[in-house]
Design an enzyme around this catalytic site. Structure first.
Site, mmCIF file in Angstrom:
data_model
loop_
_atom_site.group_PDB
_atom_site.id
_atom_site.type_symbol
_atom_site.label_atom_id
_atom_site.label_comp_id
_atom_site.label_asym_id
_atom_site.label_seq_id
_atom_site.Cartn_x
_atom_site.Cartn_y
_atom_site.Cartn_z
ATOM 1 N N SER A 228 36.168 44.777 50.475
ATOM 2 C CA SER A 228 36.498 46.194 50.716
ATOM 3 C C SER A 228 36.712 46.960 49.416
ATOM 4 O O SER A 228 35.806 47.633 48.948
ATOM 5 C CB SER A 228 37.702 46.307 51.638
ATOM 6 O OG SER A 228 37.272 46.116 52.970
ATOM 7 N N ARG A 229 37.878 46.865 48.847
ATOM 8 C CA ARG A 229 38.140 47.535 47.574
ATOM 9 C C ARG A 229 39.080 46.655 46.749
ATOM 10 O O ARG A 229 40.025 46.055 47.291
ATOM 11 C CB ARG A 229 38.805 48.903 47.792
ATOM 12 C CG ARG A 229 37.861 49.993 48.288
ATOM 13 C CD ARG A 229 36.784 50.378 47.273
ATOM 14 N NE ARG A 229 35.883 51.406 47.755
ATOM 15 C CZ ARG A 229 34.719 51.178 48.352
ATOM 16 N NH1 ARG A 229 34.294 49.924 48.538
ATOM 17 N NH2 ARG A 229 33.947 52.172 48.742
ATOM 18 N N ASP A 253 34.067 40.455 46.353
ATOM 19 C CA ASP A 253 32.935 41.314 45.997
ATOM 20 C C ASP A 253 33.412 42.530 45.219
ATOM 21 O O ASP A 253 32.605 43.327 44.746
ATOM 22 C CB ASP A 253 32.214 41.768 47.273
ATOM 23 C CG ASP A 253 30.929 42.534 46.957
ATOM 24 O OD1 ASP A 253 30.136 42.022 46.145
ATOM 25 O OD2 ASP A 253 30.728 43.634 47.508
ATOM 26 N N GLU A 258 37.141 47.066 38.348
ATOM 27 C CA GLU A 258 35.679 46.912 38.288
ATOM 28 C C GLU A 258 34.938 48.119 37.702
ATOM 29 O O GLU A 258 33.807 47.997 37.233
ATOM 30 C CB GLU A 258 35.115 46.623 39.690
ATOM 31 C CG GLU A 258 35.130 47.836 40.619
ATOM 32 C CD GLU A 258 34.552 47.532 42.009
ATOM 33 O OE1 GLU A 258 34.946 46.514 42.599
ATOM 34 O OE2 GLU A 258 33.707 48.312 42.480
ATOM 35 N N HIS A 290 30.186 43.835 43.579
ATOM 36 C CA HIS A 290 30.124 44.925 44.572
ATOM 37 C C HIS A 290 28.696 45.055 45.127
ATOM 38 O O HIS A 290 28.098 46.132 45.102
ATOM 39 C CB HIS A 290 30.580 46.253 43.940
ATOM 40 C CG HIS A 290 31.173 47.205 44.949
ATOM 41 N ND1 HIS A 290 32.314 47.913 44.747
ATOM 42 C CD2 HIS A 290 30.747 47.561 46.187
ATOM 43 C CE1 HIS A 290 32.578 48.672 45.803
ATOM 44 N NE2 HIS A 290 31.636 48.466 46.693
#
Ligand code: NAI
Length: 327
Positions: A228-229, A253, A258, A290
């Site tokens: 998600s984040r 991810d 990031e 991501h």
């Protein structure tokens, strides 16, 4: 022809926009959108932006000054936009759904990779090392998946987990009506899940939802997944829990820091982020950059909906996919 400034462009972004666009002159810009790069949109009434662009108050001011009236996000999340500041100054639209399957499937790919140690096995066999030592995983069948956030992606991930014979429990402060899933409290989910997967948006309430205190309440040996984040997880706390073997593994991810790194090639550089360096070096952590959204279907839909959003704006229609600050 209206000109559009398209920020943070990568070759895979262009494929579907070039195929489908007939109405606009698209100026592809490699840099991210920031207060320093906003000026590149001079002459454009609309810009297209992505997840790691900086759309804070300064960028909004810069864009407004050169006459930009629309920021078309080519993504679903909008936590990188200062919506409160943008209100009544500039229009914001997004692509609310493109392929929730892409993200849910990637989440399962991360789980399988962490659990069955596929990347390590791949490297070994390429080196003709056929040893199995250290590659033991666990059956997913019969284990409990705890899903935080039962929106579009969370629900598809739940279906995938059920296909593996997992028991699924979920936490969501806004449960989906008529949806047949066992909703539990946040603490119960932490205590009972073998695998915990984050599918909620990043908000002030969810920032660091996974922190030292919540990790303490987890089952020993749980696996954490985050597509998600990054800021949903306090990375220092996760790192400590991995070192303490409280957490069995993590599939990530996204990463809280990031923005400056993801989507770029730093393979010949010494990365200054020690937390990230340590995290990716652990044998039980799989990190991707991501990329959960990155399927042909998702890229096509992103281009279709973004071009639709632009057309609505230039035709003066009500913006179906607008995002507006709400108190
Ligand atoms: P959605 O809006 O359909 O679902 C989000 C769910 O989270 C809703 O059911 C909502 O009630 C729930 N929620 C809100 N606050 C919560 C809280 N405090 N605790 C637990 N649940 C809460 O969103 P969708 O499409 O399923 O996307 C989920 C997230 O996935 C996005 O917010 C975005 O951050 C991320 N995403 C990541 C991508 C990637 O490439 N890695 C691509 C697309 C989305």
């Amino acid at each position: 022809m209206e000109k559009i400034a398209f920020y943070d462009t990568k070759p895979y972004d262009k494929v579907w926009f070039d195929k489908l666009n007939t109405d606009y002159e698209i100026k592809y810009i490699e840099s991210k959108l920031t207060p320093d790069t906003a000026h590149a949109a001079r002459g454009c009434k609309a810009v297209v932006a992505f997840v790691n662009d900086n759309i804070g108050s300064e960028t909004v001011d810069e864009l407004c000054e050169i006459g930009v009236k629309l920021i078309a996000l080519r993504c679903a999340g909008y936590n990188n936009v200062d919506l409160k500041y943008a209100k009544d100054k500039i229009n914001i639209v997004r692509v609310p759904v493109y392929s929730p399957y892409a993200i849910a499937e990637h989440t399962m790919a991360l789980l399988l990779s962490v659990n069955r140690k596929i990347p390590r096995a791949f490297i070994r066999t390429r080196d003709f090392n056929f040893s199995l030592n250290g590659l033991t995983g666990f059956d997913l069948h019969g284990k409990t998946a705890g899903v935080i956030g039962t929106g579009q992606i969370g629900r598809i991930f739940i279906d995938i987990c059920k296909g593996f014979g997992m028991k699924v429990i979920a936490y969501d402060p806004y449960p989906a009506e008529g949806y047949n899933i066992e909703y539990v409290s946040f603490d119960k989910l932490l205590a009972e899940s073998d695998v915990i997967s984050l599918h909620c948006p990043l908000t002030t309430e969810t920032r660091y939802i996974i922190n030292e205190a919540s990790i303490t309440k987890m089952k020993d040996g749980a696996v954490i997944l985050n597509t998600s984040r990054g800021q949903l997880i306090d990375t220092d706390a996760l790192l400590q829990a991995l070192k303490d073997k409280k957490i069995r593994g993590a599939g990530l991810d996204v990463y809280e820091e990031e923005t400056e790194l993801f989507f770029e090639d730093y393979s010949s550089t010494i990365i200054q982020d020690d937390v990230l360096s340590l995290l990716v070096s652990l044998p039980n952590v799989i990190m991707t950059s991501h990329q959960a959204f990155l399927t042909d279907e998702a890229l096509q839909k992103i281009a279709e909906v973004t071009l639709f959003n632009l057309k609505q704006f230039f035709d003066g229609e009500a913006l179906q996919n607008s995002v507006v600050y709400q108190k």
